[in-house]
Design a protein around this motif. Sequence first.
Motif, PDB file in Angstrom:
ATOM      1  N   ALA A 162      66.052  98.547  11.665  1.00  0.00           N
ATOM      2  CA  ALA A 162      64.982  99.043  11.233  1.00  0.00           C
ATOM      3  C   ALA A 162      64.049  99.315   9.928  1.00  0.00           C
ATOM      4  CB  ALA A 162      65.117 100.304  12.928  1.00  0.00           C
ATOM      5  N   ASN A 163      64.833 100.089   9.054  1.00  0.00           N
ATOM      6  CA  ASN A 163      63.714 100.602   8.109  1.00  0.00           C
ATOM      7  C   ASN A 163      63.989  99.774   6.675  1.00  0.00           C
ATOM      8  OD1 ASN A 163      63.055 103.926   8.291  1.00  0.00           O
ATOM      9  ND2 ASN A 163      64.909 103.540   9.426  1.00  0.00           N
ATOM     10  N   LEU A 164      64.883  98.814   6.720  1.00  0.00           N
ATOM     11  CA  LEU A 164      65.307  97.291   6.029  1.00  0.00           C
ATOM     12  C   LEU A 164      63.453  96.488   6.077  1.00  0.00           C
ATOM     13  CD1 LEU A 164      68.343  97.060   4.678  1.00  0.00           C
ATOM     14  CD2 LEU A 164      66.667  97.773   3.868  1.00  0.00           C
ATOM     15  N   ALA A 165      63.794  95.581   7.785  1.00  0.00           N
ATOM     16  CA  ALA A 165      62.976  95.450   7.679  1.00  0.00           C
ATOM     17  C   ALA A 165      61.270  95.996   7.377  1.00  0.00           C
ATOM     18  CB  ALA A 165      61.989  94.655   9.317  1.00  0.00           C
ATOM     19  N   VAL A 166      61.432  96.652   7.173  1.00  0.00           N
ATOM     20  CA  VAL A 166      59.995  98.041   6.899  1.00  0.00           C
ATOM     21  C   VAL A 166      59.347  97.933   5.620  1.00  0.00           C
ATOM     22  CG1 VAL A 166      58.253  99.560   7.302  1.00  0.00           C
ATOM     23  CG2 VAL A 166      59.770  99.277   9.518  1.00  0.00           C
ATOM     24  N   VAL A 167      60.405  98.126   4.998  1.00  0.00           N
ATOM     25  CA  VAL A 167      59.972  97.555   3.581  1.00  0.00           C
ATOM     26  C   VAL A 167      60.099  96.524   3.032  1.00  0.00           C
ATOM     27  CG1 VAL A 167      61.748 100.503   3.330  1.00  0.00           C
ATOM     28  CG2 VAL A 167      62.966  98.331   2.554  1.00  0.00           C
ATOM     29  N   PHE A 168      60.516  95.878   3.386  1.00  0.00           N
ATOM     30  CA  PHE A 168      60.174  94.198   3.282  1.00  0.00           C
ATOM     31  C   PHE A 168      59.204  94.043   3.270  1.00  0.00           C
ATOM     32  CE2 PHE A 168      65.016  93.686   2.382  1.00  0.00           C
ATOM     33  CZ  PHE A 168      64.385  92.589   1.247  1.00  0.00           C
ATOM     34  N   ALA A 169      59.186  94.254   4.748  1.00  0.00           N
ATOM     35  CA  ALA A 169      57.293  94.097   5.128  1.00  0.00           C
ATOM     36  C   ALA A 169      56.413  94.432   3.952  1.00  0.00           C
ATOM     37  CB  ALA A 169      57.499  94.439   6.446  1.00  0.00           C
ATOM     38  N   GLN A 170      56.525  95.950   3.875  1.00  0.00           N
ATOM     39  CA  GLN A 170      55.635  96.771   3.150  1.00  0.00           C
ATOM     40  C   GLN A 170      55.633  96.024   1.418  1.00  0.00           C
ATOM     41  OE1 GLN A 170      57.467 100.531   3.397  1.00  0.00           O
ATOM     42  NE2 GLN A 170      56.096 101.010   5.435  1.00  0.00           N
ATOM     43  N   GLN A 171      56.694  95.188   1.042  1.00  0.00           N
ATOM     44  CA  GLN A 171      56.161  94.420  -0.269  1.00  0.00           C
ATOM     45  C   GLN A 171      55.593  93.418  -0.121  1.00  0.00           C
ATOM     46  OE1 GLN A 171      60.236  92.744  -1.449  1.00  0.00           O
ATOM     47  NE2 GLN A 171      59.801  93.553  -3.765  1.00  0.00           N
ATOM     48  N   GLY A 172      54.854  93.075   1.103  1.00  0.00           N
ATOM     49  CA  GLY A 172      53.810  92.053   1.162  1.00  0.00           C
ATOM     50  C   GLY A 172      55.224  90.649   2.267  1.00  0.00           C
ATOM     51  N   LYS A 173      56.324  90.933   2.496  1.00  0.00           N
ATOM     52  CA  LYS A 173      56.825  89.379   2.785  1.00  0.00           C
ATOM     53  C   LYS A 173      56.609  89.727   4.761  1.00  0.00           C
ATOM     54  CE  LYS A 173      60.958  88.670  -0.260  1.00  0.00           C
ATOM     55  NZ  LYS A 173      60.672  87.081  -0.390  1.00  0.00           N
ATOM     56  N   LYS A 174      56.458  88.032   4.788  1.00  0.00           N
ATOM     57  CA  LYS A 174      56.238  87.518   6.562  1.00  0.00           C
ATOM     58  C   LYS A 174      57.569  88.125   7.100  1.00  0.00           C
ATOM     59  CE  LYS A 174      53.959  85.074  10.123  1.00  0.00           C
ATOM     60  NZ  LYS A 174      53.172  84.033   9.632  1.00  0.00           N
ATOM     61  N   VAL A 175      58.256  89.327   7.917  1.00  0.00           N
ATOM     62  CA  VAL A 175      58.989  89.488   7.781  1.00  0.00           C
ATOM     63  C   VAL A 175      59.712  89.510   9.680  1.00  0.00           C
ATOM     64  CG1 VAL A 175      61.033  91.551   7.973  1.00  0.00           C
ATOM     65  CG2 VAL A 175      59.601  90.927   6.259  1.00  0.00           C
ATOM     66  N   LEU A 176      60.919  89.013  10.310  1.00  0.00           N
ATOM     67  CA  LEU A 176      60.816  88.845  11.139  1.00  0.00           C
ATOM     68  C   LEU A 176      61.990  89.457  11.659  1.00  0.00           C
ATOM     69  CD1 LEU A 176      60.235  88.117  14.177  1.00  0.00           C
ATOM     70  CD2 LEU A 176      61.620  85.557  13.686  1.00  0.00           C
ATOM     71  N   LEU A 177      61.926  89.838  12.489  1.00  0.00           N
ATOM     72  CA  LEU A 177      62.800  91.241  12.581  1.00  0.00           C
ATOM     73  C   LEU A 177      63.804  90.989  14.325  1.00  0.00           C
ATOM     74  CD1 LEU A 177      65.382  94.011  12.743  1.00  0.00           C
ATOM     75  CD2 LEU A 177      63.327  95.455  13.486  1.00  0.00           C
ATOM     76  N   VAL A 178      64.696  90.441  14.408  1.00  0.00           N
ATOM     77  CA  VAL A 178      65.707  89.938  15.378  1.00  0.00           C
ATOM     78  C   VAL A 178      66.563  90.965  16.233  1.00  0.00           C
ATOM     79  CG1 VAL A 178      66.550  87.534  16.974  1.00  0.00           C
ATOM     80  CG2 VAL A 178      64.786  87.464  14.426  1.00  0.00           C
ATOM     81  N   ASP A 179      66.463  91.453  17.386  1.00  0.00           N
ATOM     82  CA  ASP A 179      67.596  91.767  17.793  1.00  0.00           C
ATOM     83  C   ASP A 179      68.556  90.828  18.361  1.00  0.00           C
ATOM     84  OD1 ASP A 179      68.910  93.973  19.647  1.00  0.00           O
ATOM     85  OD2 ASP A 179      67.562  94.763  19.985  1.00  0.00           O
ATOM     86  N   ILE A 183      56.507  81.496  18.738  1.00  0.00           N
ATOM     87  CA  ILE A 183      55.257  82.375  18.713  1.00  0.00           C
ATOM     88  C   ILE A 183      55.005  83.205  19.954  1.00  0.00           C
ATOM     89  CG2 ILE A 183      53.291  82.043  18.212  1.00  0.00           C
ATOM     90  CD1 ILE A 183      55.032  81.339  16.121  1.00  0.00           C
ATOM     91  N   LYS A 184      55.286  82.516  21.096  1.00  0.00           N
ATOM     92  CA  LYS A 184      55.030  83.363  22.372  1.00  0.00           C
ATOM     93  C   LYS A 184      55.629  84.530  22.573  1.00  0.00           C
ATOM     94  CE  LYS A 184      52.772  79.802  24.648  1.00  0.00           C
ATOM     95  NZ  LYS A 184      52.138  78.867  25.800  1.00  0.00           N
ATOM     96  N   ALA A 185      57.058  84.426  22.176  1.00  0.00           N
ATOM     97  CA  ALA A 185      57.613  85.376  22.804  1.00  0.00           C
ATOM     98  C   ALA A 185      57.918  87.031  21.488  1.00  0.00           C
ATOM     99  CB  ALA A 185      59.454  85.732  22.407  1.00  0.00           C
ATOM    100  N   VAL A 186      57.746  86.507  20.057  1.00  0.00           N
ATOM    101  CA  VAL A 186      57.320  87.381  18.440  1.00  0.00           C
ATOM    102  C   VAL A 186      56.377  88.414  19.083  1.00  0.00           C
ATOM    103  CG1 VAL A 186      56.789  87.876  17.119  1.00  0.00           C
ATOM    104  CG2 VAL A 186      58.646  85.846  17.269  1.00  0.00           C
ATOM    105  N   ASN A 187      56.492  89.851  19.136  1.00  0.00           N
ATOM    106  CA  ASN A 187      55.974  91.386  19.181  1.00  0.00           C
ATOM    107  C   ASN A 187      55.897  91.660  17.721  1.00  0.00           C
ATOM    108  OD1 ASN A 187      55.607  91.122  22.186  1.00  0.00           O
ATOM    109  ND2 ASN A 187      58.374  92.212  21.515  1.00  0.00           N
ATOM    110  N   GLU A 188      53.841  92.120  17.579  1.00  0.00           N
ATOM    111  CA  GLU A 188      53.565  92.448  16.643  1.00  0.00           C
ATOM    112  C   GLU A 188      53.593  94.074  15.942  1.00  0.00           C
ATOM    113  OE1 GLU A 188      50.073  91.351  12.466  1.00  0.00           O
ATOM    114  OE2 GLU A 188      50.342  90.079  14.547  1.00  0.00           O
ATOM    115  N   PRO A 189      54.759  95.118  15.995  1.00  0.00           N
ATOM    116  CA  PRO A 189      53.911  96.087  15.967  1.00  0.00           C
ATOM    117  C   PRO A 189      52.655  96.272  14.575  1.00  0.00           C
ATOM    118  CG  PRO A 189      56.071  95.592  14.195  1.00  0.00           C
ATOM    119  CD  PRO A 189      55.743  94.328  14.804  1.00  0.00           C
TER     120      PRO A 189
END
Length: 233
Positions: free
Chosen positions: A66-83, A114-120
């Motif tokens: 979860a934290n890795l996904a956040v820091v990649f997103a903070q870098q400007g990458k469009k990140v999808l975290l999948v459970d 697209i419909k299943a993805v949530n954007e925090p």
Amino acid sequence: MALKKDKKKTLNNGRTLITLRNSRSPISEQYRTIRTNIQFSNVDSELKTLMVTSAGPGEGKSTTVANLAVVFAQQGKKVLLVDADLRKPTVHYTFNQTNTFGLTNVLTGQISLIKAVNEPTEKNLYVLTSGPIPPNPAELISSKAMEQFFEEAQTIFDLIIFDAPPLLAVTDSQLLANKCEATILVVSSGKTEKELAVKAKDLLETAQGKLLGVVLNNKKMKTSQQYYYYGTN
């Protein structure tokens, strides 16, 4: 890679998202260091799919991913975290989201990606929860629908990060590792036995998965010591 414990910055469920709550903390810097090492490990091509797993349960892989996904997103990458832990999912707890629809619904054709993805709240970070727990997780992960999911997701997102179940518990992660470009293995200091960590590494190799590196989690360090250690196989 090694991470130091932080007990103060947690959500109500106990999962640490220090990179959202305090992006300037030393621990957040550790996650950014891991991010940098991941990027340097793939200098010839941009990494698109990454799996994070552990040898056994309770080693901190879901907090790490979860934290890795956040820091990649903070870098400007469009990140999808999948459970992708379809037996004991936790990502929806981490981000305080519902789990009515998710990956299992996408794979069974009940809803579009697209419909299943949530954007925090964090910019560039998108979350796909597990969805209802299926009776056949391994079959879903090894299905043609999963291959189609990989193809579609990579056309939409810069990086897809999978929170996968422990390697020694079920076969799901081996199947997923074969589909992902790289895998990060999380081990817990003082908890993960060396033999189990080696066995997990062997299982990844058997599945023809690429082990990019290991995160040493919950390492107690003195303030005079360095905050992190990174190692690759």
